[in-house]
Every structure is written in C-alpha cells, then in structure tokens.
Design an enzyme around this catalytic site. Structure first.
Site, PDB file in Angstrom:
ATOM      1  N   LYS A  57      -8.343 -56.475  75.454  1.00 52.97           N
ATOM      2  CA  LYS A  57      -8.996 -57.779  75.281  1.00 52.97           C
ATOM      3  C   LYS A  57      -9.926 -58.058  76.457  1.00 52.97           C
ATOM      4  O   LYS A  57     -11.023 -58.588  76.285  1.00 52.97           O
ATOM      5  CB  LYS A  57      -7.933 -58.881  75.119  1.00 52.97           C
ATOM      6  CG  LYS A  57      -7.122 -58.716  73.813  1.00 52.97           C
ATOM      7  CD  LYS A  57      -5.954 -59.686  73.677  1.00 52.97           C
ATOM      8  CE  LYS A  57      -5.120 -59.314  72.430  1.00 52.97           C
ATOM      9  NZ  LYS A  57      -4.023 -60.233  72.143  1.00 52.97           N
ATOM     10  N   GLN A  68      -0.057 -64.903  75.307  1.00 56.00           N
ATOM     11  CA  GLN A  68       0.339 -63.634  74.694  1.00 56.00           C
ATOM     12  C   GLN A  68       1.807 -63.693  74.294  1.00 56.00           C
ATOM     13  O   GLN A  68       2.677 -64.043  75.100  1.00 56.00           O
ATOM     14  CB  GLN A  68       0.065 -62.485  75.683  1.00 56.00           C
ATOM     15  CG  GLN A  68       0.292 -61.091  75.116  1.00 56.00           C
ATOM     16  CD  GLN A  68      -0.772 -60.641  74.120  1.00 56.00           C
ATOM     17  OE1 GLN A  68      -1.917 -61.058  74.167  1.00 56.00           O
ATOM     18  NE2 GLN A  68      -0.385 -59.768  73.203  1.00 56.00           N
ATOM     19  N   ASP A  97      -6.409 -67.953  69.037  1.00 55.24           N
ATOM     20  CA  ASP A  97      -5.474 -67.113  68.296  1.00 55.24           C
ATOM     21  C   ASP A  97      -5.261 -67.637  66.874  1.00 55.24           C
ATOM     22  O   ASP A  97      -4.731 -66.928  66.024  1.00 55.24           O
ATOM     23  CB  ASP A  97      -4.113 -67.116  69.019  1.00 55.24           C
ATOM     24  CG  ASP A  97      -3.705 -65.737  69.484  1.00 55.24           C
ATOM     25  OD1 ASP A  97      -4.356 -64.767  69.078  1.00 55.24           O
ATOM     26  OD2 ASP A  97      -2.720 -65.646  70.242  1.00 55.24           O
TER      27      ASP A  97
HETATM   28  N1  L37 Z   1      -3.919 -62.470  69.102  1.00 55.21           N
HETATM   29  N2  L37 Z   1      -2.400 -60.810  69.172  1.00 55.21           N
HETATM   30  C1  L37 Z   1      -2.701 -62.045  69.477  1.00 55.21           C
HETATM   31  N3  L37 Z   1      -1.878 -62.874  70.119  1.00 55.21           N
HETATM   32  C2  L37 Z   1      -0.676 -62.423  70.465  1.00 55.21           C
HETATM   33  O1  L37 Z   1       0.139 -63.261  71.099  1.00 55.21           O
HETATM   34  N4  L37 Z   1       0.955 -60.629  70.495  1.00 55.21           N
HETATM   35  C3  L37 Z   1      -0.279 -61.129  70.161  1.00 55.21           C
HETATM   36  C4  L37 Z   1      -1.202 -60.348  69.504  1.00 55.21           C
HETATM   37  N5  L37 Z   1      -0.949 -59.049  69.194  1.00 55.21           N
HETATM   38  C5  L37 Z   1      -1.800 -58.105  69.634  1.00 55.21           C
HETATM   39  O2  L37 Z   1      -2.528 -58.316  70.576  1.00 55.21           O
HETATM   40  N6  L37 Z   1      -1.827 -56.981  68.932  1.00 55.21           N
HETATM   41  C6  L37 Z   1      -2.652 -55.899  69.153  1.00 55.21           C
HETATM   42  C7  L37 Z   1      -2.238 -54.716  68.634  1.00 55.21           C
HETATM   43  C8  L37 Z   1      -3.002 -53.556  68.827  1.00 55.21           C
HETATM   44  C9  L37 Z   1      -4.174 -53.609  69.551  1.00 55.21           C
HETATM   45  C10 L37 Z   1      -4.593 -54.794  70.052  1.00 55.21           C
HETATM   46  C11 L37 Z   1      -3.827 -55.944  69.864  1.00 55.21           C
HETATM   47  C12 L37 Z   1      -4.996 -52.386  69.792  1.00 55.21           C
HETATM   48  O3  L37 Z   1      -6.008 -52.431  70.444  1.00 55.21           O
HETATM   49  N7  L37 Z   1      -4.582 -51.213  69.296  1.00 55.21           N
HETATM   50  C13 L37 Z   1      -5.311 -49.993  69.516  1.00 55.21           C
HETATM   51  C14 L37 Z   1      -4.512 -49.022  70.374  1.00 55.21           C
HETATM   52  C15 L37 Z   1      -4.073 -49.602  71.676  1.00 55.21           C
HETATM   53  C16 L37 Z   1      -3.254 -48.639  72.520  1.00 55.21           C
HETATM   54  O4  L37 Z   1      -3.662 -47.470  72.663  1.00 55.21           O
HETATM   55  O5  L37 Z   1      -2.225 -49.065  73.066  1.00 55.21           O
HETATM   56  C17 L37 Z   1      -5.602 -49.357  68.181  1.00 55.21           C
HETATM   57  O6  L37 Z   1      -6.549 -48.561  68.107  1.00 55.21           O
HETATM   58  O7  L37 Z   1      -4.901 -49.680  67.213  1.00 55.21           O
END
Ligand code: L37
Ligand code: NAP
Length: 283
Positions: free
Chosen positions: A53, A97, A120
């Site tokens: 983020k 978060q 959010d």
């Molecule tokens: N908006 N999202 C929001 N608020 C929260 O309070 N917990 C939470 C939430 N969840 C969250 O942020 N989920 C999320 C899940 C996956 C990714 C980003 C956010 C993401 O970027 N995934 C990548 C891989 C990340 C990694 O390598 O660790 C992907 O390509 O899926």
C-alpha cells in the site's frame, strides 16, 4: 479450453498511472492527497500488505504515513488517535489495518472513523450507502474485483454469480455489487451443503474462503469466469489462492492468479478511494 489469465498486476499498473496523472493535477490545485494507515501490533501479513500500500501510494504521489503502535495499545487510546486523524486535514484517508488485537472492539474502531475518510469502505454508513446504491467508498477488494470484470468486458447482467464466503469485507459486499450489476447471486459458506453442485452452476465464481484448493477443476462450469480472492501459504510456504489454479485454468474461460490477481487491485482501489476523498475537499 485453456483460460485467459486476468493479470491484476497489469490492470493495476494502468489504473495507477491514470491515478498518478490525477494526483499531479490535484497537487497543482494545492491539494496533496494523504493516507494514514494505523497498525496495532506487528502481524507479518499486515506488514507485508502495508508495504504494498505504501509503494502504490508513493508511486501515485499520495502522501503516506504509517502509524504503528504496540500490541498493548488500549482501545481508548486507539479511538483517540483516530479522532486526531479525523480532524487532521492533511490526511484524506484513514485505514485501520485489520485484524486488531483481541482486546480491541473492531466495530467500535471502524465506527469511529469519519465516513468521509473511510477509504476502506467498512463504516456502516458506507456499507449502507452501498446497499442502497448511493455514492460511497466501496471496500477495496470488492471494488477491485468489479473493476477487473469491467476492464475484461465481463458483464454480470443475467449471469449466475456464485460467491464462496460471506465476510463483511469481501464476500457480502462483492455479492451486492454483482447484484447491482444485475447478476443472479448465490452465497455459499461453511454451512452450505454440497458446495460443488452450486459452484458448478456459476458463470462468475468468486472464491473468498481462505482455504487452499477448496475449489478444483471439477467444481467449475466450463467457460466460467473465476476470481480467486484467497491468500494462503501452501506446505512449501508459497502463496496460493483458494482455487487449484492448474486444473481450474483448463476449465474456466478467464481466471485470476494468486499472486498477481486480486491483491494488486485491492491496493489500487485503496489509492483510488484516497484520491476521491481528496477531490471532495476541493472548493
Ligand atoms: N483494505 N484490506 C483492507 N483493510 C484491511 O484492514 N486487512 C485489511 C485488508 N486486507 C488486505 O490488505 N489484503 C490484501 C491482500 C493481498 C494483497 C494486498 C492486500 C496483495 O498485495 N497480494 C499480493 C501478494 C503480496 C505478497 O507477496 O505478500 C498478490 O499479488 O496477491
Ligand atoms: P473470513 O472472514 O475468514 O471469511 C471466510 C468465509 O469463507 C466465511 O464466510 C466462511 O464461512 C467461508 N468458508 C470457510 N470455509 C469454507 C468452506 N470449506 N466452504 C465454504 N465456505 C467456507 O475471510 P475474508 O476476510 O473474507 O478473506 C477470505 C480470503 O481472502 C482469505 O484467504 C484472505 O486472506 C483473502 N483476502 C484477500 C484479499 C486480497 O486483496 N487478495 C483481501 C482480503 C482478503 P462462514 O461464514 O460460515 O464461517
């Protein structure tokens, strides 16, 4: 048939470059969009998502601040911190978060965030507005899924959309957005009997259960569009979704991978909401 892969990474890149242009314009008008993320504790998954983020925010030109507190922070102190950001005009978006430590009431915290800064989209005011079809902040993962479908030319109208999962942050809202786009929607959950018989009817299948390999090739209707929201670690510590990708891609027509599917779009929609929040402070 081998499915086409929906690259969330690629769509996110395009959306982010458009957002960067909008932010440059906003900055010229004297508005610098700002996002603060509040983290209590040091959950490794949360830290990893927050890293993404921050990166996206900086790429787009959004001022980003991480406020991290020890796990021991009291609910009262957290509510005070939120109040101070509600009053702070440098930050247009506030995100707490999740998950929070057990001694803190998540609902009280979410309700404390000003709905105008709730990027959010978790505040009951925003959820209610979404249900009644009014303009509001849409929660990021459902909004990202709808944006991917739109860009890929998948019109939900008249189709049977099946959502596996009914959480407040993913399953429930994504089903409502699909309904708004005129899909016929079914929700499945842990008490659903014969899950496979229902998922097999889906023209659009959204899976958000948090269980690796819950959906296999046999659970998918040939030609379906499959959106995999799950984020799990397999026995080798590798990230994987809820769908057995290698099998599913032989049955589906379009499918999202994990990683590189829904995740990057979630982060992009957060930036989108922050820019919208900043825009509303003009004039
Ligand atoms: N908006 N999202 C929001 N608020 C929260 O309070 N917990 C939470 C939430 N969840 C969250 O942020 N989920 C999320 C899940 C996956 C990714 C980003 C956010 C993401 O970027 N995934 C990548 C891989 C990340 C990694 O390598 O660790 C992907 O390509 O899926
Ligand atoms: P959650 O709150 O744990 O909800 C899971 C849902 O799945 C619940 O509704 C549960 O049913 C249902 N479920 C669990 N096991 C099931 C089964 N065997 N059959 C059918 N339904 C089952 O999870 P969430 O927050 O919605 O997240 C879901 C997954 O998406 C997780 O892996 C999470 O990490 C991931 N996620 C990814 C992103 C992203 O951007 N990529 C964003 C958020 C979340 P009950 O209601 O009956 O318990």
């Amino acid at each position: 048939m081998t499915a086409s892969i929906i690259s969330g990474t690629e769509i996110a890149k395009q959306t982010r470059s458009q957002l960067a242009k909008e932010v440059a314009q906003l900055r010229e008008e004297g508005v610098a969009p700002g996002l603060v993320i509040i983290l209590v504790g040091d959950n490794p998954a949360s830290l990893s998502y927050i890293k993404g983020k921050r990166k996206a925010s900086e790429e787009i030109g959004i001022d980003f601040k991480l406020e991290q507190f020890p796990e021991s922070l009291s609910e009262e102190d957290l509510l005070r911190v939120i109040d101070s950001y509600n009053e702070d005009s440098r930050f247009h978006g506030i995100l707490v978060q999740l998950p929070l430590p057990k001694h803190i009431d998540e609902i009280a915290v979410i309700e404390k965030i000003s709905p105008e800064k709730d990027v959010d989209g978790f505040h009951p005011v925003n959820l209610g507005r979404m249900l009644t079809g009014q303009k509001c902040f849409l929660s990021c993962t459902p909004a990202g899924i709808m944006e991917m479908l739109r860009i890929k030319g998948v019109d939900p109208a008249g189709k049977h959309a099946v959502v596996v999962g009914r959480s407040n942050i993913v399953g429930k809202p994504v089903g409502q957005l699909l309904l708004k786009e005129n899909a016929t929607v079914s929700y499945c959950h842990s008490r659903t009997r014969d899950l496979s018989s229902i998922t097999k009817q889906a023209d659009i299948l959204v899976v958000a259960a948090g269980k690796a390999n819950l959906i296999t090739g046999n659970d998918i209707k040939p030609g379906a569009v499959v959106i995999d929201v799950g984020m799990n670690r397999n026995e080798h510590g590798k990230l994987c979704g809820d769908v057995a990708f290698d099998e599913a891609k032989e049955v589906a027509s379009l499918i999202t991978p994990v990683p590189g599917g829904v995740g990057p779009m979630t982060i992009t929609m957060l930036a989108y909401n922050t820019v919208e929040a900043a825009k509303k402070t003009r004039s």
